[in-house]
Design a protein around this motif. Structure first.
Motif, mmCIF file in Angstrom:
data_model
loop_
_atom_site.group_PDB
_atom_site.id
_atom_site.type_symbol
_atom_site.label_atom_id
_atom_site.label_comp_id
_atom_site.label_asym_id
_atom_site.label_seq_id
_atom_site.Cartn_x
_atom_site.Cartn_y
_atom_site.Cartn_z
ATOM 1 N N HIS A 146 0.814 -1.219 0.000
ATOM 2 C CA HIS A 146 0.000 0.000 0.000
ATOM 3 C C HIS A 146 0.852 1.275 0.000
ATOM 4 C CE1 HIS A 146 -3.321 -2.728 1.155
ATOM 5 N NE2 HIS A 146 -4.066 -1.809 0.583
ATOM 6 N N ALA A 147 2.160 1.124 0.214
ATOM 7 C CA ALA A 147 3.029 2.300 0.205
ATOM 8 C C ALA A 147 3.545 2.628 -1.195
ATOM 9 C CB ALA A 147 4.218 2.076 1.145
ATOM 10 N N LEU A 148 3.520 1.651 -2.089
ATOM 11 C CA LEU A 148 4.127 1.836 -3.406
ATOM 12 C C LEU A 148 3.303 2.767 -4.296
ATOM 13 C CD1 LEU A 148 6.410 0.908 -5.364
ATOM 14 C CD2 LEU A 148 4.848 -0.882 -6.137
ATOM 15 N N ASP A 149 3.998 3.628 -5.021
ATOM 16 C CA ASP A 149 3.368 4.513 -5.993
ATOM 17 C C ASP A 149 3.225 3.750 -7.316
ATOM 18 O OD1 ASP A 149 2.552 6.430 -7.769
ATOM 19 O OD2 ASP A 149 4.230 7.800 -7.418
ATOM 20 N N TYR A 150 2.074 3.165 -7.547
ATOM 21 C CA TYR A 150 1.859 2.323 -8.732
ATOM 22 C C TYR A 150 1.869 3.131 -10.020
ATOM 23 C CZ TYR A 150 0.715 -1.432 -5.492
ATOM 24 O OH TYR A 150 0.794 -2.385 -4.502
ATOM 25 N N ASP A 151 1.379 4.352 -9.957
ATOM 26 C CA ASP A 151 1.377 5.177 -11.173
ATOM 27 C C ASP A 151 2.795 5.401 -11.693
ATOM 28 O OD1 ASP A 151 -1.364 5.371 -11.117
ATOM 29 O OD2 ASP A 151 -1.382 7.279 -10.033
ATOM 30 N N ALA A 152 3.764 5.399 -10.764
ATOM 31 C CA ALA A 152 5.158 5.598 -11.170
ATOM 32 C C ALA A 152 5.653 4.439 -12.038
ATOM 33 C CB ALA A 152 6.052 5.757 -9.948
ATOM 34 N N LEU A 153 5.100 3.243 -11.824
ATOM 35 C CA LEU A 153 5.511 2.099 -12.637
ATOM 36 C C LEU A 153 5.152 2.337 -14.105
ATOM 37 C CD1 LEU A 153 4.378 -0.935 -10.415
ATOM 38 C CD2 LEU A 153 6.421 0.496 -10.225
ATOM 39 N N VAL A 154 3.962 2.865 -14.324
ATOM 40 C CA VAL A 154 3.527 3.143 -15.686
ATOM 41 C C VAL A 154 4.342 4.289 -16.280
ATOM 42 C CG1 VAL A 154 1.568 3.834 -17.126
ATOM 43 C CG2 VAL A 154 1.215 2.280 -15.196
ATOM 44 N N GLN A 155 4.666 5.273 -15.460
ATOM 45 C CA GLN A 155 5.449 6.411 -15.938
ATOM 46 C C GLN A 155 6.851 5.989 -16.358
ATOM 47 O OE1 GLN A 155 5.269 9.202 -12.690
ATOM 48 N NE2 GLN A 155 3.044 9.469 -12.869
ATOM 49 N N ILE A 156 7.429 5.015 -15.639
ATOM 50 C CA ILE A 156 8.765 4.516 -15.981
ATOM 51 C C ILE A 156 8.775 3.948 -17.394
ATOM 52 C CG2 ILE A 156 10.372 2.616 -15.467
ATOM 53 C CD1 ILE A 156 9.910 3.265 -12.481
ATOM 54 N N TYR A 157 7.648 3.368 -17.796
ATOM 55 C CA TYR A 157 7.525 2.816 -19.151
ATOM 56 C C TYR A 157 6.911 3.828 -20.121
ATOM 57 C CZ TYR A 157 9.101 -1.756 -17.735
ATOM 58 O OH TYR A 157 9.885 -2.794 -17.287
ATOM 59 N N GLY A 185 4.184 5.270 -20.187
ATOM 60 C CA GLY A 185 2.795 4.960 -20.503
ATOM 61 C C GLY A 185 2.590 3.627 -21.198
ATOM 62 N N ALA A 186 3.671 2.916 -21.548
ATOM 63 C CA ALA A 186 3.552 1.643 -22.270
ATOM 64 C C ALA A 186 3.416 0.483 -21.276
ATOM 65 C CB ALA A 186 4.746 1.422 -23.182
ATOM 66 N N ALA A 187 2.454 0.616 -20.385
ATOM 67 C CA ALA A 187 2.191 -0.400 -19.364
ATOM 68 C C ALA A 187 0.823 -0.109 -18.762
ATOM 69 C CB ALA A 187 3.269 -0.371 -18.279
ATOM 70 N N SER A 188 0.265 -1.095 -18.084
ATOM 71 C CA SER A 188 -1.015 -0.915 -17.394
ATOM 72 C C SER A 188 -0.957 -1.685 -16.083
ATOM 73 C CB SER A 188 -2.184 -1.426 -18.252
ATOM 74 O OG SER A 188 -1.998 -2.777 -18.607
ATOM 75 N N LEU A 189 -1.650 -1.180 -15.074
ATOM 76 C CA LEU A 189 -1.576 -1.793 -13.751
ATOM 77 C C LEU A 189 -2.317 -3.126 -13.715
ATOM 78 C CD1 LEU A 189 -2.051 1.277 -11.391
ATOM 79 C CD2 LEU A 189 0.073 0.257 -12.244
ATOM 80 N N VAL A 192 3.987 -7.897 -4.544
ATOM 81 C CA VAL A 192 3.354 -6.668 -5.019
ATOM 82 C C VAL A 192 2.930 -6.935 -6.454
ATOM 83 C CG1 VAL A 192 3.725 -4.274 -5.667
ATOM 84 C CG2 VAL A 192 4.712 -5.146 -3.545
ATOM 85 N N PHE A 193 1.636 -6.872 -6.708
ATOM 86 C CA PHE A 193 1.133 -7.070 -8.064
ATOM 87 C C PHE A 193 1.262 -5.740 -8.795
ATOM 88 C CE2 PHE A 193 -0.983 -10.158 -5.328
ATOM 89 C CZ PHE A 193 -0.628 -11.328 -5.977
ATOM 90 N N GLY A 194 2.227 -5.680 -9.700
ATOM 91 C CA GLY A 194 2.619 -4.407 -10.287
ATOM 92 C C GLY A 194 1.896 -4.031 -11.550
ATOM 93 N N MET A 195 2.505 -4.346 -12.680
ATOM 94 C CA MET A 195 1.921 -3.868 -13.937
ATOM 95 C C MET A 195 2.169 -4.871 -15.050
ATOM 96 S SD MET A 195 4.771 -2.944 -15.774
ATOM 97 C CE MET A 195 6.476 -2.965 -15.257
ATOM 98 N N LEU A 196 1.432 -4.647 -16.129
ATOM 99 C CA LEU A 196 1.599 -5.408 -17.356
ATOM 100 C C LEU A 196 2.412 -4.555 -18.317
ATOM 101 C CD1 LEU A 196 -2.093 -6.506 -17.530
ATOM 102 C CD2 LEU A 196 -0.222 -8.148 -17.570
#
Length: 528
Positions: free
Chosen positions: A306-317, A319-323, A489-493
């Protein structure tokens, strides 16, 4: 007769002196054009029953055929060596009728005995692909009905059976047996040799440098490009993304995999270059060691999630990713959006931390990622920054993939947190669900050492059921319970991306393929 220019090109690439105009990296021969594919990963073992990863399997599928093949997006199973099949009412007996025109590269027929032998070989070697079927199929369970009919009798019903068959490639028994040493089923020989029937055969083989494939002009299945079929493909090892990008821009290669997210953005609008950008089934997760150390505490795991910024995962890619909304990827049959899957909520994170064995934080957790994988490193930096709010320090540790796998195979050596990308090898939900079965401990995708007996029981029940409605209900419960137990942590696709010259045609995406894997069979060059 093929001109020697193919080998000359391979030699030039080997020496690092090959240059071409930016308009054409491919080499022209009297038989057609040779496509140059640049990738980061070598092919250490070509044997189709011993090993698979994206680069190995890409070449295996070019050289070998299977009973059926995955094609399209969404991925569908299509007849290949098998032209039809039927299943018994109890789901235990499968009978396949084979095409009668398939032949191996040496001219031998691809018949029922070749299929029987190939499955016997894969099961008895008990490596690579064996795990997919060995719990349900014994070597003696495969029998020849007639020259072009083969029967599989399973020990018990196994609903995902057909979904794994595209990766069981058929070898020529005569060639393999002729190269056996001390009853090794030809394993040593097939490391760098082939006995297949696929659209390509092996040419020059320079481990860790380049691998040459020559097209089979009279391939039994024919060529979808017709007279535009390529004369061959050279798979060239270029390990650094920056070097890959430069080679593509200079016209030294025709297609590359493995560029960074920033690279794809920078070259997207360059003339003569196209980007393939597809939503796949490759998931990114941070696997917790659920059996040892601080992360054995479910409340601590939930605090981190619950502490992780999930939107940042998509930003790292970029926008070429989805949660992720479930342990199962979106495109997989049986997927549901699990309610209350964690998203960043620092108040909730602190509530879980307060219930943990480390209510004040004050601990250091190791985060391991594949060395050289920039996106995974940057995700580690996000995690490090986010967990400061919980007074938890993160030690980011790059590691070579073989070492990661070795350390992650045992509870005692598995890190607290490991970043793992997983591509399911089947469209059946069992391909992902079974990763959370206790029997998967020791595999790279099971580094969490998750253990919920009720979940394992439901997985066993779902894979044996023949009624889809029953299976769908079980998989919904399985997904919900796994998320509740937070083994990772279930991250992104991650989207699947390649860059290629615009004259390269025939690219066909299928989400069931591994990260950089491309079906070489339909590719061709639109030469001026």
């Amino acid at each position: 007769m093929r001109k020697l220019v193919l080998s000359a090109m391979a030699a030039a690439l080997l020496a690092g002196s090959f240059m071409a105009s930016p308009a054409s990296a491919f080499e022209r021969t009297e038989d057609g054009e040779i496509i140059v594919f640049a990738g980061r990963q070598a092919i250490p073992v070509l044997d189709p029953h011993v090993r698979y990863d994206w680069s190995t399997r890409m070449v295996q599928q070019a050289v070998y055929d299977a009973l059926v093949k995955y094609e399209g997006d969404p991925a569908e199973i299509k007849p290949w060596i098998a032209e039809s099949w039927e299943t018994s009412e109890d789901g235990k007996t499968w009978t396949f009728k084979l095409v009668e025109n398939a032949k191996f590269h040496n001219g031998d027929p691809v018949n029922a005995e070749a299929v029987r032998y190939s499955f016997e070989r894969g099961l008895k070697l008990n490596k690579g692909v064996a795990w997919m079927l060995k719990d349900f199929l014994a070597p003696e369970g495969v029998s020849v009905v007639d020259d072009y009919t083969v029967k599989f009798e399973l020990k018990a019903p196994y609903a995902p059976f057909l979904s794994f068959l595209p990766w069981w490639f058929i070898v020529n028994p005569a060639e393999v047996q002729a190269n056996e040493v001390d009853g090794d089923y030809g394993e040593a020989w097939l490391t760098e040799n082939a006995a297949g029937s696929g659209p390509f055969k092996l040419g020059r083989w320079e481990p860790n440098v380049l691998y040459e494939l020559q097209s089979v002009a009279d391939y039994w299945k024919g060529w979808p490009q017709g007279e535009n079929r390529p004369a061959g493909v050279i798979y060239r090892i270029i390990r650094e993304p920056s070097a890959q990008r430069a080679s593509l821009q200079r016209g030294e290669v025709d297609i590359v995999e493995g560029l960074t997210s920033d690279d794809y953005v920078q070259i997207a609008n360059m003339p003569g270059i196209e980007i393939q950008n597809h939503k796949g089934m490759t998931t990114f997760g941070i696997k917790f060691n659920t059996q040892q150390g601080p992360t054995a505490d479910i409340n601590l795991r939930k605090a981190i999630a619950h502490a992780l910024d999930y939107d940042a995962l998509v930003q790292i890619y970029n926008g070429a990713a989805s949660l992720q909304t479930s342990p199962l990827p979106d495109g997989m049959r049986g997927h549901i959006d699990v309610a209350d899957i964690p998203r960043q909520d620092l108040e909730k994170a602190k509530e879980y931390l307060a219930k943990s064995e480390h209510p004040e934080g004050g601990i250091t957790l190791e985060y391991v990622h594949v060395a050289g994988l920039e996106e995974a490193r940057r995700i580690g930096l996000v995690l490090l920054d986010n967990l400061k709010a919980l007074n938890i320090n993160v030690e980011i540790k790059p590691e070579q993939w073989p070492n990661m796998v070795a350390n992650g195979s045992r509870v005692e050596t598995s890190p607290a947190m490991t970043s793992v990308y997983v591509t399911p090898i089947s469209t059946d939900p069992d391909a992902v669900a079974y990763q959370y079965h206790k029997n998967s401990w020791g595999q790279y995708y099971a580094m969490a050492f998750y253990d919920n007996p009720e979940v394992s029981k439901m997985i066993d029940e779902a894979r044996a059921a023949t009624d889809w409605d029953k299976r769908a209900d079980l998989y919904a419960k399985i997904q919900t319970q796994i998320v509740a137990d937070q083994p990772e942590v279930f991250g992104m696709l991650q989207n699947r991306r390649w860059a290629h010259r615009d004259y390269l045609k025939g690219f066909q995406f299928s989400p069931v393929r591994f990260t950089g894997e491309v079906d070489l069979y339909p590719l061709w060059v639109e030469a001026e």
